[in-house]
Design an enzyme around this catalytic site. Structure first.
Site, mmCIF file in Angstrom:
data_model
loop_
_atom_site.group_PDB
_atom_site.id
_atom_site.type_symbol
_atom_site.label_atom_id
_atom_site.label_comp_id
_atom_site.label_asym_id
_atom_site.label_seq_id
_atom_site.Cartn_x
_atom_site.Cartn_y
_atom_site.Cartn_z
ATOM 1 N N GLU A 133 3.092 17.674 24.677
ATOM 2 C CA GLU A 133 2.723 16.307 24.299
ATOM 3 C C GLU A 133 1.372 15.938 24.888
ATOM 4 O O GLU A 133 1.280 15.093 25.763
ATOM 5 C CB GLU A 133 3.741 15.309 24.846
ATOM 6 C CG GLU A 133 5.153 15.708 24.696
ATOM 7 C CD GLU A 133 6.066 15.004 25.684
ATOM 8 O OE1 GLU A 133 7.244 14.886 25.349
ATOM 9 O OE2 GLU A 133 5.607 14.578 26.765
ATOM 10 N N ARG A 152 -9.855 2.094 33.797
ATOM 11 C CA ARG A 152 -9.484 3.272 34.591
ATOM 12 C C ARG A 152 -10.206 3.375 35.949
ATOM 13 O O ARG A 152 -9.566 3.688 36.952
ATOM 14 C CB ARG A 152 -9.687 4.556 33.787
ATOM 15 C CG ARG A 152 -8.879 4.598 32.505
ATOM 16 C CD ARG A 152 -9.009 5.907 31.754
ATOM 17 N NE ARG A 152 -8.244 6.969 32.370
ATOM 18 C CZ ARG A 152 -8.757 7.968 33.072
ATOM 19 N NH1 ARG A 152 -10.066 8.049 33.234
ATOM 20 N NH2 ARG A 152 -7.988 8.874 33.604
ATOM 21 N N TYR A 201 -7.291 3.309 38.741
ATOM 22 C CA TYR A 201 -6.995 4.477 39.547
ATOM 23 C C TYR A 201 -8.211 5.313 39.943
ATOM 24 O O TYR A 201 -8.127 6.519 40.112
ATOM 25 C CB TYR A 201 -5.875 5.366 39.000
ATOM 26 C CG TYR A 201 -5.590 5.418 37.528
ATOM 27 C CD1 TYR A 201 -4.319 5.033 37.079
ATOM 28 C CD2 TYR A 201 -6.505 5.883 36.588
ATOM 29 C CE1 TYR A 201 -3.988 5.117 35.745
ATOM 30 C CE2 TYR A 201 -6.174 5.966 35.247
ATOM 31 C CZ TYR A 201 -4.914 5.580 34.835
ATOM 32 O OH TYR A 201 -4.580 5.671 33.517
ATOM 33 N N CYS A 259 -15.389 -12.204 35.844
ATOM 34 C CA CYS A 259 -15.389 -12.873 37.133
ATOM 35 C C CYS A 259 -14.310 -12.318 38.026
ATOM 36 O O CYS A 259 -13.257 -12.930 38.245
ATOM 37 C CB CYS A 259 -15.281 -14.376 36.938
ATOM 38 S SG CYS A 259 -16.784 -14.977 36.173
HETATM 39 C C1 PLP Z 1 1.579 9.824 28.797
HETATM 40 C C2 PLP Z 1 2.480 10.906 28.417
HETATM 41 C C3 PLP Z 1 1.969 12.115 27.931
HETATM 42 C C4 PLP Z 1 0.483 12.409 27.815
HETATM 43 O O1 PLP Z 1 -0.097 12.704 29.033
HETATM 44 P P1 PLP Z 1 -1.636 13.187 29.092
HETATM 45 O O2 PLP Z 1 -1.936 13.375 30.506
HETATM 46 O O3 PLP Z 1 -2.459 12.129 28.452
HETATM 47 O O4 PLP Z 1 -1.737 14.436 28.305
HETATM 48 C C5 PLP Z 1 2.878 13.080 27.554
HETATM 49 N N1 PLP Z 1 4.214 12.873 27.644
HETATM 50 C C6 PLP Z 1 4.733 11.727 28.106
HETATM 51 C C7 PLP Z 1 6.202 11.559 28.169
HETATM 52 C C8 PLP Z 1 3.897 10.710 28.511
HETATM 53 O O5 PLP Z 1 4.426 9.564 28.984
#
Ligand code: PLP
Length: 401
Positions: free
Chosen positions: A259, A298, A302, A328
């Site tokens: 993913e 970002r 972090y 502000c």
């Molecule tokens: C955010 C997320 C991702 C993607 O993570 P990346 O670091 O952007 O590749 C994949 N799987 C799940 C369950 C997520 O919450």
């Protein structure tokens, strides 16, 4: 992308503005698929939350990607982009049983990461197969905010609770068709990831009806010169070999799923801002741009590094600047950065602005969110119009006192 192309886009479509390079997204997608070319069934489910514009989702669809979604709204976006529900995985955390049931009703693949929800869902819908998200308790990367596999994480079902999962499955007669982990947002060390994968394989062995194993994401991309990035090719070779052995033992060719979010879209994105003012204080030269953490949070959220280039003056003498915004609140994008001499009116380009940038933007200070452009086939396509005052006020109720 070429600086002159970016400058032209800012000139034509205004600023601040996000620009995404479709070729780079495709390049990254192909890099990942070719690293795993040895796997019979590979599925890349793009993590929608990284950059959720519907045109980006449709672009992913042309590559053959599925989607990884974390809210029912993202599921709806995926369906609106034309994805088959079977191509969408719903991987939420902390959402209600009702939301999971609505997603299941739409026909998307359900991923559950909580024993209580698993038991309730399995009791009510024993015929809907689900995937389980486990927590292998592996700390990937050093930043606790982006490492979600460690012991105190709210994500996943602990591997120590597998006996409980098995009992729920037996009692409810539900089917587990996939096992999943997502250890965090930084795979710096392939061996650490492979170690976590062994835990996932061990878990997988205990479920007899699997169709897939989902290894989540966490592929690291470079943000600045000298950054370590995941060696995708080496990682692909090693995991492919191991996965094939597992499938042989398991007796079935399972799908290997990932993913990726950041890996696919981070480097494809540029955020263009205009310098409103140069402000010299006793110790610093500030370049103040027409943006802030309302548009790109970002660095403040972090501590992420985004390279910043003065695309209006790429040959100018380098000087040190602190690049800050116009809201502000302290909104420092970068401290003490060496940047080609900046003049008021110059356009600064922030790199790595594809992932978790626009998707985290807000209307803080009642500012409009930027427009978004997809650079595709050498043409700038507006994929989101700049907001207007109407957007700011439309849901507010103007009561009389
Ligand atoms: C955010 C997320 C991702 C993607 O993570 P990346 O670091 O952007 O590749 C994949 N799987 C799940 C369950 C997520 O919450």
């Amino acid at each position: 992308m070429d600086n002159t192309v970016l400058l032209n886009i800012a000139k034509t479509h205004g600023d601040p503005i996000y620009v995404y390079d479709a070729n780079k997204i495709k390049f990254q997608y192909n890099r990942l698929t070719s690293a795993f070319k040895g796997v019979k069934k590979l599925k890349l489910n793009y993590a929608v939350k990284a950059l959720s514009n519907i045109s980006i989702l449709k672009l992913m669809k042309t590559f053959g990607a599925g989607l990884d979604t974390v809210s029912i709204e993202e599921v709806k976006l995926g369906l609106a982009a034309g994805f088959d529900p079977k191509e969408i995985v719903f991987t939420p955390n902390g959402v209600s049983l009702e939301e999971i049931e609505s997603a299941a009703k739409m026909g998307v693949m359900i991923n559950i990461d909580n024993l209580s929800i698993l038991e309730q869902f399995g009791s009510k819908h024993p015929n809907t197969p689900v995937c389980i998200r486990i927590n292998p308790h592996v700390m990937a990367g050093g930043n606790a905010n982006i490492s979600v596999g460690h012991i105190d994480s709210k994500f996943g079902i602990s591997i120590h609770q597998i006996p409980h999962i098995l009992r729920i499955v037996e009692n409810t007669n539900m089917t587990i068709n996939g096992v999943h982990m997502h250890t965090g947002s930084d795979i710096l060390d392939i061996d650490v990831f492979l170690y976590a994968s062994e835990i996932l394989f061990n878990t997988a062995k205990q479920f007899k009806n699997l169709d897939f194993i989902d290894f989540g994401s966490g592929f690291k991309v470079p943000y600045k010169a000298g950054d370590i990035e995941t060696n995708i090719e080496e990682f692909g070779d090693k995991l492919t070999t191991r996965f094939k052995t597992f499938c042989k033992e398991y007796g079935k060719d399972l799908t290997l799923a990932f993913e990726p979010g950041k890996f696919l879209v981070s480097e494809a994105g540029y955020f263009l801002t205009k310098v409103n003012a140069i402000k010299q204080t006793t110790s610093t030269v500030f370049a103040q741009v027409n943006s802030g953490f309302n548009h790109l949070i970002r660095p403040m959220l972090y501590g992420s590094h985004h390279d910043i280039i003065n695309i209006s003056n790429t040959n100018g003498r380098e000087r040190f600047y602190s690049v800050v915004g116009y809201i502000c609140e302290t909104d420092t994008f970068a401290n003490n950065r060496r940047i080609n001499e900046i003049n008021e009116g110059d356009i600064l380009a922030f790199k790595n602005a594809g992932a978790y940038c626009f998707s985290m933007a807000s209307n803080y200070n009642s500012r409009y969110r930027p427009a978004e452009i997809l650079w595709y086939n050498n043409k700038a396509h507006v994929i989101r119009a700049r907001e207007t005052f109407e957007d700011i006020i439309k849901l507010q109720k103007n009561i009389d006192f």
